[in-house]
Design a protein around this motif. Sequence first.
Motif, short mmCIF file in Angstrom:
data_model
loop_
_atom_site.label_atom_id
_atom_site.label_comp_id
_atom_site.label_asym_id
_atom_site.label_seq_id
_atom_site.Cartn_x
_atom_site.Cartn_y
_atom_site.Cartn_z
N ALA A 72 -21.63 -13.87 -28.73
CA ALA A 72 -20.59 -12.75 -28.38
C ALA A 72 -20.70 -11.43 -28.88
CB ALA A 72 -19.17 -13.36 -28.10
N ASP A 73 -20.65 -11.66 -30.48
CA ASP A 73 -20.47 -10.30 -31.33
C ASP A 73 -21.33 -10.48 -32.45
OD1 ASP A 73 -19.11 -12.15 -32.94
OD2 ASP A 73 -16.97 -11.34 -32.53
N GLY A 74 -21.86 -11.44 -32.71
CA GLY A 74 -22.87 -11.52 -33.83
C GLY A 74 -22.22 -11.69 -35.17
N SER A 75 -20.89 -12.12 -35.08
CA SER A 75 -20.22 -12.59 -36.33
C SER A 75 -20.70 -14.11 -36.51
CB SER A 75 -18.63 -12.47 -35.88
OG SER A 75 -18.31 -13.41 -35.12
N VAL A 76 -20.60 -14.18 -38.01
CA VAL A 76 -21.05 -15.43 -38.57
C VAL A 76 -20.05 -16.58 -38.80
CG1 VAL A 76 -22.12 -16.37 -40.51
CG2 VAL A 76 -23.22 -14.24 -39.54
N VAL A 77 -20.18 -17.74 -38.37
CA VAL A 77 -19.05 -18.66 -38.50
C VAL A 77 -19.72 -19.66 -39.63
CG1 VAL A 77 -18.04 -20.78 -37.48
CG2 VAL A 77 -18.32 -18.41 -36.07
N ARG A 78 -19.07 -20.09 -40.50
CA ARG A 78 -19.23 -20.97 -41.43
C ARG A 78 -18.33 -22.34 -41.59
NH1 ARG A 78 -19.40 -16.08 -43.54
NH2 ARG A 78 -21.43 -15.25 -44.14
N GLY A 79 -19.08 -23.40 -41.95
CA GLY A 79 -17.83 -24.53 -42.01
C GLY A 79 -18.48 -25.98 -42.41
N SER A 80 -17.92 -26.97 -42.45
CA SER A 80 -18.42 -28.25 -42.44
C SER A 80 -18.07 -29.11 -41.35
CB SER A 80 -18.14 -28.61 -43.78
OG SER A 80 -16.51 -28.85 -44.03
N ALA A 81 -18.58 -30.15 -40.98
CA ALA A 81 -18.39 -31.08 -40.00
C ALA A 81 -18.66 -32.38 -40.46
CB ALA A 81 -19.04 -30.68 -38.73
N ASP A 82 -18.35 -33.55 -40.09
CA ASP A 82 -18.60 -35.11 -40.21
C ASP A 82 -18.85 -35.43 -38.81
OD1 ASP A 82 -18.39 -35.38 -42.84
OD2 ASP A 82 -16.21 -35.56 -42.74
N SER A 83 -20.10 -35.89 -38.57
CA SER A 83 -20.42 -36.44 -37.17
C SER A 83 -20.55 -38.21 -37.23
CB SER A 83 -21.60 -36.07 -36.54
OG SER A 83 -21.68 -34.69 -36.34
N ARG A 84 -20.00 -38.81 -36.52
CA ARG A 84 -20.06 -40.30 -36.20
C ARG A 84 -21.03 -40.53 -35.46
NH1 ARG A 84 -15.74 -41.06 -34.33
NH2 ARG A 84 -15.90 -41.55 -32.26
N ALA A 85 -22.11 -41.30 -35.95
CA ALA A 85 -23.23 -41.69 -34.90
C ALA A 85 -23.09 -43.14 -34.23
CB ALA A 85 -24.58 -41.77 -35.80
N GLU A 86 -23.17 -43.05 -32.89
CA GLU A 86 -22.86 -44.24 -32.09
C GLU A 86 -23.71 -44.23 -30.86
OE1 GLU A 86 -18.53 -43.38 -31.44
OE2 GLU A 86 -19.28 -42.38 -29.34
N ARG A 87 -23.88 -45.23 -30.22
CA ARG A 87 -24.98 -45.57 -29.35
C ARG A 87 -24.20 -45.36 -27.87
NH1 ARG A 87 -30.29 -44.92 -30.30
NH2 ARG A 87 -30.63 -45.78 -32.30
N ALA A 88 -24.74 -44.75 -26.79
CA ALA A 88 -24.07 -44.25 -25.61
C ALA A 88 -24.45 -45.64 -25.00
CB ALA A 88 -24.77 -43.17 -25.10
N GLU A 89 -24.00 -45.71 -23.55
CA GLU A 89 -24.25 -47.02 -22.69
C GLU A 89 -25.97 -46.78 -22.33
OE1 GLU A 89 -21.36 -47.03 -19.53
OE2 GLU A 89 -19.75 -46.82 -20.91
N ASP A 90 -26.26 -45.79 -22.23
CA ASP A 90 -27.61 -45.71 -21.84
C ASP A 90 -28.79 -45.91 -23.00
OD1 ASP A 90 -27.72 -43.45 -23.29
OD2 ASP A 90 -28.00 -42.01 -21.39
N GLY A 91 -28.29 -46.25 -24.26
CA GLY A 91 -28.72 -46.53 -25.47
C GLY A 91 -29.23 -45.58 -26.31
N ARG A 92 -29.15 -44.32 -25.88
CA ARG A 92 -29.26 -42.95 -26.66
C ARG A 92 -28.14 -42.77 -27.65
NH1 ARG A 92 -29.45 -37.99 -22.54
NH2 ARG A 92 -27.92 -39.05 -21.49
N LEU A 93 -28.56 -42.09 -28.97
CA LEU A 93 -27.67 -41.96 -30.02
C LEU A 93 -26.84 -40.61 -29.46
CD1 LEU A 93 -27.12 -42.90 -32.73
CD2 LEU A 93 -28.87 -41.26 -33.53
N ARG A 94 -25.36 -40.78 -29.84
CA ARG A 94 -24.60 -39.86 -29.76
C ARG A 94 -23.90 -39.51 -31.07
NH1 ARG A 94 -20.73 -41.69 -25.00
NH2 ARG A 94 -20.17 -43.35 -26.67
#
Length: 113
Positions: A72-94
């Motif tokens: 939208a405007d080229g501004s930079v967003v910085r941060g941190s995140a935690d992702s929990r890995a789990e299996r979707a019903e079709d076997g793919r990783l989510r």
Amino acid sequence: MPSPINLDGQRFAMVSSTASVVDPQSPTTFTYHQDGLLVWGEYTGDTVTEGRFVGSVDGDVVGISFAHALAADGSVVRGSADSRAERAEDGRLRLVESFVVDGVDHESVCIQL
């Protein structure tokens, strides 16, 4: 030490986010690289022109620091995140990601392509 999950070379697409509306025709896509417990990668699409992340795997949780430029405007967003890995019903990783933007908790979901 080997990781219980292997994200190396995997691609993911964002399917939902409480921080923004996800365009299903051109979602943000993420490419992961991994060496042991170290993960890094890049992402682009939808609201992001270019993004990078780096972090580590701890069990089924991927903790990262990120930075990206908004389309939208080229501004930079910085941060941190935690992702929990789990299996979707079709076997793919989510990846179910928790992060904070401007003091507000958010959650996004990405699915393996």
